[in-house]
Enzyme design. Structure first.
Site, PDB file in Angstrom:
ATOM      1  N   GLY A 129       0.822  -1.202   0.000  1.00 31.86           N
ATOM      2  CA  GLY A 129       0.000   0.000   0.000  1.00 31.86           C
ATOM      3  C   GLY A 129       0.855   1.251   0.000  1.00 31.86           C
ATOM      4  N   ASN A 173       7.375  -4.843   6.063  1.00 31.94           N
ATOM      5  CA  ASN A 173       7.994  -6.055   6.590  1.00 31.94           C
ATOM      6  C   ASN A 173       8.278  -7.087   5.502  1.00 31.94           C
ATOM      7  OD1 ASN A 173       7.812  -5.337   9.459  1.00 31.94           O
ATOM      8  ND2 ASN A 173       5.621  -5.509   9.169  1.00 31.94           N
ATOM      9  N   ASP A 197       1.115   1.956   8.666  1.00 36.79           N
ATOM     10  CA  ASP A 197       0.768   1.256   9.902  1.00 36.79           C
ATOM     11  C   ASP A 197       1.787   1.444  11.018  1.00 36.79           C
ATOM     12  OD1 ASP A 197      -1.647   0.130   8.945  1.00 36.79           O
ATOM     13  OD2 ASP A 197      -0.521  -1.409   7.884  1.00 36.79           O
ATOM     14  N   GLY A 245      -5.351  -0.360  10.325  1.00 39.67           N
ATOM     15  CA  GLY A 245      -4.521  -0.991  11.342  1.00 39.67           C
ATOM     16  C   GLY A 245      -4.969  -2.410  11.587  1.00 39.67           C
ATOM     17  N   GLU A 290      -9.499  -1.010  12.325  1.00 42.62           N
ATOM     18  CA  GLU A 290     -10.156  -2.021  11.507  1.00 42.62           C
ATOM     19  C   GLU A 290      -9.863  -3.444  11.981  1.00 42.62           C
ATOM     20  OE1 GLU A 290      -8.671  -1.950   7.491  1.00 42.62           O
ATOM     21  OE2 GLU A 290      -6.584  -2.163   8.122  1.00 42.62           O
TER      22      GLU A 290
END
Length: 418
Positions: free
Chosen positions: A13, A111, A141, A188, A244
């Protein structure tokens, strides 16, 4: 002049400032007389040998990327598995690198992207190919390990805090005869950093947001209803911010969009605000409104944090410098050296300490009752949203964003089914 080509790719994203990192990468490489190619749609473009020649872009356009949202070269959600499981794709990457004399690979993501960059460096070493791999941090995030914060987070945090404060003023104005409860959904999945940023919108027991729901704490519906009711009775209305990814005590997501899983293996989420709004209305009888900002959170370049922009550019510059020094399998990370005044610097961290590690909200950042942030969290968050960095605006009243030519270099290899 260094010999070879630098390949840059965006992953996952996008953020409001990922193109600022790309701009810094290209400008720094140009200063060192290094040619930069970019993968069209991230790692997929590399596998397909769809490589954008950034030398075709004027210097002014590259500079203007710094205030343009989205992913200028295209991104994708593709996770490469282990070297054994995805051997063909990893070896294809190496073939593309060889064909285009790529000696430096910069992968701008989170990550999973750090893990991919690490594995590519291991494969290159196995084949004795001279390649330096650098992970470049990016995620809204804020869940990357080692780095104090992630470029992209400061801007989404600012957007969230501002949006919640403005919505709260609207609700307060109408609460006597209209909406009593407003629910705002924040991104999140497993980490509640964005939801926590909403806590900056107000300070004090009666200031909105009155309740924040974190993924790090199990959702208890009965307790939540009691808190909403008590807030409405005390304040006159209640503003709720829900991540979320909130889950019940048994680990079930409160809101599952039913869209299956993406290529990263993540459950498709979304709709927790509408779900909570419906439940509050049915249980307590209040008039409820809700908002799902979704992509608006991460694309809001018009409300970017100046701190975030500076950090996004800094990691881009350092990534190139590290690459040209041969600092393989590292990531430029942000190190906080002082809270007051806020100071930070960039250091190199091994990708092995970052890949596939997830940084959640520390317990000391979440209020004892589980529904708000602590002073420690406020000290951490506040500097990240400071400063304004608006884009230039045109006579039409809209931001002056840029788009690229996306001129591809000639293919040298047979097609590949990525």
């Amino acid at each position: 002049m260094p010999s070879g080509t630098l390949l840059y790719a965006q992953s996952g994203g996008v953020t409001a400032v990922i193109n600022a990192t790309a701009s810094a990468v290209i400008q720094t490489a140009r200063a060192h007389k290094v040619r930069v190619l970019a993968g069209r749609n991230g790692i997929l473009g590399v596998l397909r040998e769809e490589l954008i020649d950034t030398t075709k872009e004027p210097a002014g356009v590259i500079r203007s990327l710094a205030h343009t949202p989205g992913g200028a070269f295209g991104s994708c959600r593709v996770k490469l598995k282990s070297l054994d499981q995805d051997r063909a794709r990893y070896e294809r990457l190496l073939e593309v690198f060889r064909a285009h004399d790529v000696r430096w690979f910069l992968y701008n993501g989170g990550n999973d992207s750090a893990d991919t960059a690490l594995k590519v460096s291991q494969l290159a070493a196995e084949f004795d190919y001279p390649l330096t791999c650098i992970g470049v941090p990016k995620t809204v995030d804020n869940d990357l390990a080692v780095t104090d914060t992630c470029p992209g987070f400061g801007s989404v945090a600012k957007f969230t805090a501002v949006s919640v404060r403005e919505c709260a003023l609207d609700v307060a104005a109408m609460a006597d005869t209209s909406t009593k409860v407003f629910v705002y959904e924040a991104m999140g999945r497993h980490a509640g950093w964005i939801a926590a940023a909403a806590g900056l919108a107000g300070n004090g027991e009666d200031a909105a947001p009155h309740l924040i729901l974190f993924p790090e704490r199990p959702y208890d519906e009965a307790d939540f209803f009691a808190k909403v009711k008590a807030t409405v009775e005390r304040v006159g209305y209640c503003v709720v911010v829900a991540s979320e990814g909130i889950q019940t005590a048994d680990g079930k997501f409160v809101a599952d969009a039913g869209g299956g899983r993406d290529s990263f293996g993540h459950t498709q989420l979304g709709g927790v605000a509408s779900f909570l709004a419906g439940r509050v209305k049915d249980a307590l009888g209040y008039k409820v409104h809700w908002a799902l900002p979704d992509y608006l959170q991460r694309s809001a370049r018009h409300l970017a944090s100046k701190t975030d922009l500076a950090q996004a550019q800094a990691v881009g510059r350092k990534a190139v410098e590290y690459a040209l020094k041969g600092m393989n399998s590292v990531m430029p990370v942000i190190v906080r050296t002082s809270d007051v005044p806020y100071r930070w610097k960039i250091e190199a961290a091994p990708l092995s300490q970052i890949a596939n590690h997830e940084k959640k909200m520390p317990p000391e950042f979440i209020r004892e009752d589980g529904y708000g942030i602590t002073p420690q969290a406020r000290r951490y968050l506040e500097p990240l949203i400071r400063g304004e960095a608006p884009p230039p605006y045109g006579r039409d009243g809209l931001p002056k964003y840029v788009s690229l030519k996306h001129a591809l270099v000639d293919r040298k290899l047979p097609p590949f089914d990525a």
